[in-house]
Scaffold this active site. Structure first.
Site, PDB file in Angstrom:
ATOM      1  N   GLY A  50       0.786  -1.342  -0.018  1.00  0.00           N
ATOM      2  CA  GLY A  50       0.091  -0.055   0.005  1.00  0.00           C
ATOM      3  C   GLY A  50       0.798   1.212  -0.023  1.00  0.00           C
ATOM      4  N   GLU A  51       0.395   2.167   0.742  1.00  0.00           N
ATOM      5  CA  GLU A  51       1.308   3.651   0.908  1.00  0.00           C
ATOM      6  C   GLU A  51       1.833   3.583   2.147  1.00  0.00           C
ATOM      7  OE1 GLU A  51       1.576   6.702   1.934  1.00  0.00           O
ATOM      8  OE2 GLU A  51       3.185   6.581   0.336  1.00  0.00           O
ATOM      9  N   SER A  52       3.151   3.387   2.357  1.00  0.00           N
ATOM     10  CA  SER A  52       3.764   3.227   3.761  1.00  0.00           C
ATOM     11  C   SER A  52       3.622   4.495   4.452  1.00  0.00           C
ATOM     12  CB  SER A  52       5.348   2.914   3.449  1.00  0.00           C
ATOM     13  OG  SER A  52       6.132   4.072   2.598  1.00  0.00           O
ATOM     14  N   CYS A  82       6.139  -5.220   0.435  1.00  0.00           N
ATOM     15  CA  CYS A  82       6.134  -3.793  -0.205  1.00  0.00           C
ATOM     16  C   CYS A  82       6.239  -2.816   0.870  1.00  0.00           C
ATOM     17  CB  CYS A  82       4.998  -3.791  -1.221  1.00  0.00           C
ATOM     18  SG  CYS A  82       5.105  -2.474  -2.263  1.00  0.00           S
ATOM     19  N   ARG A 124      12.879   3.535  -0.976  1.00  0.00           N
ATOM     20  CA  ARG A 124      11.525   3.465  -1.123  1.00  0.00           C
ATOM     21  C   ARG A 124      11.428   3.751  -2.964  1.00  0.00           C
ATOM     22  NH1 ARG A 124       8.821   8.106   2.490  1.00  0.00           N
ATOM     23  NH2 ARG A 124       6.932   7.212   1.564  1.00  0.00           N
ATOM     24  N   ILE A 173       5.063  -3.669  -7.583  1.00  0.00           N
ATOM     25  CA  ILE A 173       4.187  -2.759  -7.840  1.00  0.00           C
ATOM     26  C   ILE A 173       4.834  -1.521  -7.406  1.00  0.00           C
ATOM     27  CG2 ILE A 173       1.947  -1.507  -7.570  1.00  0.00           C
ATOM     28  CD1 ILE A 173       0.703  -4.304  -7.348  1.00  0.00           C
ATOM     29  N   ARG A 174       5.565  -0.685  -8.022  1.00  0.00           N
ATOM     30  CA  ARG A 174       6.412   0.615  -7.423  1.00  0.00           C
ATOM     31  C   ARG A 174       6.962   0.230  -6.150  1.00  0.00           C
ATOM     32  NH1 ARG A 174       2.760   5.980  -7.669  1.00  0.00           N
ATOM     33  NH2 ARG A 174       4.760   6.675  -7.406  1.00  0.00           N
ATOM     34  N   HIS A 209       4.538  -8.661  -4.285  1.00  0.00           N
ATOM     35  CA  HIS A 209       3.459  -9.097  -3.688  1.00  0.00           C
ATOM     36  C   HIS A 209       3.192 -10.485  -3.919  1.00  0.00           C
ATOM     37  CE1 HIS A 209       1.522  -4.866  -3.066  1.00  0.00           C
ATOM     38  NE2 HIS A 209       2.619  -4.621  -3.942  1.00  0.00           N
ATOM     39  N   GLU A 211       0.746 -12.082  -2.621  1.00  0.00           N
ATOM     40  CA  GLU A 211      -0.870 -12.433  -2.620  1.00  0.00           C
ATOM     41  C   GLU A 211      -1.157 -12.436  -3.991  1.00  0.00           C
ATOM     42  OE1 GLU A 211      -0.262  -7.784  -2.313  1.00  0.00           O
ATOM     43  OE2 GLU A 211       0.586  -9.823  -1.630  1.00  0.00           O
TER      44      GLU A 211
END
Length: 227
Positions: A50-52, A82, A124, A173-174, A209, A211
């Site tokens: 997600g967004e850390s 991630c 990051r 993903i990024r 990821h 999952e």
């Protein structure tokens, strides 16, 4: 059959996908949204992508940061992916991609107060926007898991090597990049010589990821830590 109660941090990000995978493996997956949720007994915890920056802020606001840090430091089996890797990392470099953000937003993005329980340094969003999302095939370096047939080792600390390299599908993903490993952290998965997943005692962390792919190897190692 898992039959373990695993908390999945559910304040932001890809928590639903992790919970679904754990349930498919026979586990009880419970969403962690506030401090009271962390107070109940857990056999393990998952920190999703997600967004850390957002996740670290919500961990503070909900009162979960301190209790989770204490549980993980005490040996609670943990899987971070991630953004979860960033939250676990003792050292975080860079602020990610700041293009298009005003000064206040950029300053906020730079501040990540994480759990800092994993002895690694990460950068990051190091793969950059142009490689924001990609698939690859890495190599499992962590020895045999209980459900493997063949292979050399069965140790859960990542020291034993498989007799034959095992390919692992990877979705990024990024993603953050693992820059340096402390003496307690060992490679679990590599991609072209770059470490993309590590284990330190009961903590597992990956830049990708799991999952989103069909391979359960990382989840099996996570569940193995609860035995």
């Amino acid at each position: 059959m898992c039959r373990r109660r695993i908390g999945v941090l559910a304040v932001q990000g890809a928590f639903a996908e992790h919970a679904s995978r754990l349930r498919r493996l026979g586990c009880e997956a419970v969403e962690l949204r506030r401090a009271d949720d962390v107070a109940h007994p857990l056999d393990g915890v998952v920190l999703p992508g997600g967004e850390s920056t957002t996740q670290s802020r919500l961990l503070r606001e909900t009162g979960m940061l301190g209790p989770l840090r204490a549980l993980i430091a005490a040996g609670l089996p943990t899987l971070g992916t991630c953004a979860g890797l960033i939250l676990l990392a003792a050292r975080v470099e860079g602020a990610g991609d700041l293009r298009g953000l005003d000064a206040a937003a950029a300053a906020g993005r730079a501040a990540v107060e994480g759990l800092r329980t994993l002895d690694v340094t990460v950068s990051r969003n190091a793969y950059g926007r142009q490689l924001g999302s990609f698939h690859a095939e890495g190599t499992w370096e962590g020895g045999a898991s209980p459900d493997d047939h063949g292979g050399a080792g069965t140790a859960t600390d990542g020291r034993a090597a498989s007799a034959v390299p095992v390919p692992v599908p990877l979705t990024f993903i990024r993603a953050p990049r693992i820059e340096r490993l402390g003496p307690g952290a060992r490679p679990l998965v590599t991609l072209g010589g770059q470490v993309v997943a590590v284990q330190q005692d009961a903590q597992l962390a990956a830049a990708f990821h799991p999952e989103l792919d069909g391979d359960d190897r990382l989840y099996r190692r996570f569940l193995e830590l609860m035995r």
